[in-house]
Design a protein around this motif. Structure first.
Motif: not given
Length: 541
Positions: A91-93, A194-197, A205-206
């Motif tokens: 996902g976001g990862s 405090n940041v969603g994926g 993560f990015g």
């Protein structure tokens, strides 16, 4: 093309419909409040969640300190001959690092699969110069944990120190942080919690995997920073306000699908990243925007978009597009994040939760905890190298061929519904299956999406269960020639992959959605037969 980030509504009718929503957002000071991280924008029920999910609006500032840290680590790795970066994430990862590195032209091996063959390919790529970035917000993602275990064993078997080749990105206090620190992993990065994926592209993560792979992450943050003033402005020219208003106005008129095609943006794979952002943020409470990434602006679904879809170009305006967004990658990411959050306000939903994602995970866990191999599925019929399975009782008895089963699935879709193709296969070696998306769209007249499983479960999976309930689902699974154990776990990769497919199918069927699963007993032959079966469908119109 200018690098100034912009959104242009090129369809006059849509522009007229969007104008009242533009004025509403301006009058409400919605963009300015979003930039100020005001959690009340989405109503009382969403306020608690929103209060801990808005730090993404200033990541272009707060992530600056990471750049030097990542650059130093990359130089250190290079000195030791460690230049191959493998990212284990879902996902976001994984989606943001993939588009960042693809656009930059730098090599990054992305593992967001449970297919044994694809994981094995990653293991056979010069382990002696490999570093694995294990990336999970929760620290418990089952796919990512499986990859970590597999690589640790492989490093050990080659006489390499696993700890020196493992880098963690996770939220503070997660089990993965604890494991990484106790195991002496080379580096543990903790991201802003405090940041969603799906809003984490400019967070650790990015940036960590993309930076270690050699992408210009400082430039990415520069691009976002230069775009931020226009996105926080409470005026009619704000591109995020215009984009949010256009998408919401289209939704109000029945065009809930957003067809995304690149029109020469210079960004590689942007629609795949935007897909998760849009689907998970808006697809809930029986409404939402369904993103439909397509091959190009001439592709079926984009050039032939009907009243249920809005074609959006990523890049310069085109004749077929109703909306176009263009600019630098960092600017585009921030634009779409702002616009998606503002669209959530207009749609009346919380853009920061994902209430229906857990159901498929629970169903998969239930199958994994059951008898070894899970329940034996009896096919409705067998056609060559393809077994035909149906979840629920929607498929009539007597269906004898794959073409007939496909025809029945399409017939079960509402006139303004959609078809989702879900391939639980190797997205490298079995990449030829992607031809099904345009073929099915052309022949059925339905908006058609394509997703690799289990990757899409962390993306459009939320919309499938929580959004407009007008989809029909085609799962494609395949026989595994050589399985792979997950060290320390009572299941194999193929067992996990199968449980994920069957579990998601069960959940969709419980929501009365038709699910057709085609199992390829021989992948090579089965793919050829499947394409032929699709080609035997009558062309729509």
């Amino acid at each position: 093309m200018t690098t100034e980030t912009s959104a242009e509504i090129t369809d006059p009718s849509l522009a007229r419909e969007a104008e009242p929503l533009v004025q509403r957002l301006v009058a409400d000071r919605a963009a300015g409040k979003l930039a100020e991280q005001d959690p009340t924008l989405w109503g009382p029920e969403a306020e608690r969640e929103a209060s801990v999910r808005l730090s993404w609006t200033t990541l272009h500032e707060t992530s600056r300190g990471l750049v030097a840290e990542i650059d130093a680590l990359r130089a250190e790795l290079r000195e030791e001959g460690l230049s191959r970066i493998v990212l284990a994430g879902m996902g976001g990862s994984s989606l943001a690092p993939e588009v960042i590195t693809a656009t930059a032209g730098t090599a990054l091996v992305v593992l967001d699969t449970t297919d044994p063959a694809q994981v094995r390919d990653a293991l056979e790529g010069e382990l002696e110069r490999t570093v694995v970035v294990v990336s999970s917000k929760s620290g418990t993602t089952v796919e990512t944990d499986s990859h970590r275990r597999v690589f640790e064993r492989a490093f050990s078997e080659e006489g390499l120190d696993p700890a020196r080749r493992m880098i963690v990105v996770t939220d503070p206090g997660s089990p993965l942080q604890t494991l990484g620190e106790e195991s002496g992993y080379r580096k543990v990065f903790t991201a802003d919690p405090n940041v969603g994926g799906r809003y984490s592209a400019l967070s650790a993560f990015g940036l960590v995997p993309a930076g270690l792979a050699g992408a210009d992450i400082a430039g990415l943050l520069d691009d976002a920073e230069s775009t931020f003033p226009s996105l926080r402005a409470d005026d009619e020219s704000n591109p995020a306000i215009r984009l949010a208003a256009a998408l919401s106005a289209a939704h109000q008129s029945g065009a809930e699908k957003v067809v995304l095609a690149d029109s020469g943006s210079g960004v590689v794979g942007f629609a795949d990243w935007a897909e998760q952002l849009i689907a998970e943020s808006t697809g809930k409470s029986g409404i939402g925007l369904l993103p439909v990434p397509v091959e190009n602006v001439a592709a079926p679904g984009f050039a032939t978009a009907g009243g249920d879809a809005t074609p959006v170009a990523i890049g310069p305006p085109t004749d077929n597009a109703a909306v176009s967004t263009y600019g630098s990658l960092g600017g585009l990411m921030l634009l779409w994040e702002f616009a998606t959050a503002l669209a959530g306000r207009l749609l009346g939903i919380n853009p920061f939760d994902q209430p229906d994602v857990e159901a498929a995970k629970q169903a998969a866990r239930g199958l994994l905890d059951g008898p070894a191999g899970g329940p034996v599925a009896t096919p409705a019929t067998v056609d060559g190298s393809i077994e035909v399975h149906a979840e629920g009782d929607w498929l009539s008895a007597g269906v004898g061929t794959v073409t007939e089963a496909l025809r029945a699935l399409v017939s079960a879709a509402p006139a303004t519904g959609y078809l989702a193709v879900q391939a639980y296969l190797d997205r490298i070696d079995d990449a030829s299956i992607t031809v099904l998306r345009p073929e099915l769209a052309r022949r059925t007249g339905l908006q058609t999406t394509f997703g690799w499983g289990p990757r899409f479960l962390h993306s459009t999976g939320q919309y499938h269960k929580g959004g407009h309930q007008n989809g029909v689902f085609l799962q494609v699974t395949g026989a595994v020639e050589e399985d792979m154990e997950v060290p320390g776990r009572p299941y194999t990769l193929s067992g996990l992959q199968r449980a994920q497919a069957l579990g998601d199918g069960q959940v969709l069927a419980q929501r009365n959605r038709p699910v057709l699963r085609l199992h390829l007993t021989d992948r090579t032959t089965g793919l050829v037969e499947l394409v032929k079966a699709v080609q035997d469908l009558r062309t729509a119109g």
